[in-house]
Write an enzyme that holds these catalytic residues in place. Structure first.
Site, PDB file in Angstrom:
ATOM      1  N   CYS A 183       0.820  -1.068  -0.063  1.00 33.13           N
ATOM      2  CA  CYS A 183      -0.085  -0.079  -0.068  1.00 33.13           C
ATOM      3  C   CYS A 183       0.997   1.150   0.039  1.00 33.13           C
ATOM      4  O   CYS A 183       1.445   1.537  -1.109  1.00 33.13           O
ATOM      5  CB  CYS A 183      -0.911  -0.090   1.234  1.00 33.13           C
ATOM      6  SG  CYS A 183      -2.525   1.029   1.129  1.00 33.13           S
ATOM      7  N   GLU A 186      -0.808  -8.226   5.572  1.00 35.32           N
ATOM      8  CA  GLU A 186      -0.534  -8.647   6.677  1.00 35.32           C
ATOM      9  C   GLU A 186      -1.619  -8.444   7.882  1.00 35.32           C
ATOM     10  O   GLU A 186      -1.695  -8.763   8.977  1.00 35.32           O
ATOM     11  CB  GLU A 186       0.391  -7.443   7.375  1.00 35.32           C
ATOM     12  CG  GLU A 186      -0.002  -6.159   7.260  1.00 35.32           C
ATOM     13  CD  GLU A 186      -0.111  -5.435   6.138  1.00 35.32           C
ATOM     14  OE1 GLU A 186       0.031  -6.059   5.130  1.00 35.32           O
ATOM     15  OE2 GLU A 186      -0.363  -4.018   6.230  1.00 35.32           O
ATOM     16  N   HIS A 221      -3.267  -5.172   1.923  1.00 31.73           N
ATOM     17  CA  HIS A 221      -2.543  -5.394   3.245  1.00 31.73           C
ATOM     18  C   HIS A 221      -2.668  -6.900   3.284  1.00 31.73           C
ATOM     19  O   HIS A 221      -3.367  -7.246   4.390  1.00 31.73           O
ATOM     20  CB  HIS A 221      -3.260  -4.424   4.146  1.00 31.73           C
ATOM     21  CG  HIS A 221      -2.934  -3.238   4.191  1.00 31.73           C
ATOM     22  ND1 HIS A 221      -2.109  -2.439   4.623  1.00 31.73           N
ATOM     23  CD2 HIS A 221      -3.751  -2.006   3.461  1.00 31.73           C
ATOM     24  CE1 HIS A 221      -1.989  -1.248   4.505  1.00 31.73           C
ATOM     25  NE2 HIS A 221      -3.071  -0.720   3.696  1.00 31.73           N
TER      26      HIS A 221
HETATM   27  N1  GLN Z   1      -3.518   6.612   1.310  1.00 31.68           N
HETATM   28  C1  GLN Z   1      -2.054   6.322   1.893  1.00 31.68           C
HETATM   29  C2  GLN Z   1      -1.163   7.211   1.054  1.00 31.68           C
HETATM   30  O1  GLN Z   1      -1.570   7.518   0.030  1.00 31.68           O
HETATM   31  C3  GLN Z   1      -1.746   4.825   1.558  1.00 31.68           C
HETATM   32  C4  GLN Z   1      -2.961   3.937   2.664  1.00 31.68           C
HETATM   33  C5  GLN Z   1      -2.440   2.855   3.389  1.00 31.68           C
HETATM   34  O2  GLN Z   1      -1.181   2.672   3.333  1.00 31.68           O
HETATM   35  N2  GLN Z   1      -3.117   1.812   3.678  1.00 31.68           N
HETATM   36  O3  GLN Z   1       0.084   7.282   1.317  1.00 31.68           O
END
Ligand code: GLN
Length: 200
Positions: free
Chosen positions: A78, A172, A170
């Site tokens: 992410c 995890e 995610h």
């Molecule tokens: N929205 C976050 C970003 O752009 C990422 C979100 C996340 O890691 N769950 O940095």
């Protein structure tokens, strides 16, 4: 073999727990010397602009880039994938530019702030993966050396370029360890190559 988890901000403990459940040795990384001691690095979810600032402040950006260019496996989940992407949309922002993709931040929209969907990922086996998306980016451009491993609604959500793995979701946060095992396999294969070289 020890997996490091970048622990400046984000869901560090969940990755540690998942790696331990998968039988791997894992530790947190906050300094260049801690980075030196690990064989691979996970950059967890969090907030990408904050973490880019912290990487600079903790003098970790450059050593991460040089280790990964020298072959150290890295997995960004992410926010972690945003931090290593070459280009970030809709507003360009600094990044480590280790993965030749363009990611769009918060692309799946507010209604999917925290959706778990069964995602087909052939590289992880026939059973769909329970993928948790939290204000997740999607991948809207992949470079010629990047393998697209999974898509959601026609948008890339898992990619691999050599020693760099990226997921929009995610793993995890679920009980399913297949994504962590996939990364551990990348690390083991790399270790094998290193050992063969040092023997030769
Ligand atoms: N929205 C976050 C970003 O752009 C990422 C979100 C996340 O890691 N769950 O940095």
């Amino acid at each position: 073999m020890t997996i490091g988890i970048l622990a400046l901000q984000g869901d560090v403990d969940e990755h540690l727990a998942a790696l331990h459940r998968a039988g791997a040795s894992a530790t947190t990384v906050r300094t260049p010397s801690e980075l030196h001691d690990v064989d691979a690095l996970i950059v967890p979810g969090g907030e990408s602009t904050t973490v880019m600032k912290l990487l600079h402040r903790f003098h970790l950006g450059e050593p991460i880039v040089s280790r990964v260019r020298a072959g150290m496996p890295l997995w960004g989940t992410c926010m972690g994938m945003i931090v290593v992407a070459r280009d970030v949309a809709p507003h360009p922002q600094p990044s480590l530019r280790l993965l030749d993709v363009t990611v769009r931040r918060n692309a799946f929209g507010r209604q999917n702030d925290s959706a778990e969907i069964p995602l087909p990922i052939p590289a992880l086996g026939p059973r769909p993966f329970p993928a948790v998306f939290i204000r997740a980016p999607w991948i809207e451009r992949v470079g010629p050396d990047v393998a697209l491993l999974a898509q959601r609604d026609g948008h890339g959500v898992m990619v691999r370029q050599g020693n760099v793995l990226g997921t929009s979701f995610h793993p995890e946060l679920t009980e399913d360890l297949r994504a962590h095992r996939f990364f551990l396999d990348m690390v083991h294969r790399r270790e094998d190559v290193g050992k063969q070289r040092s023997v030769a």
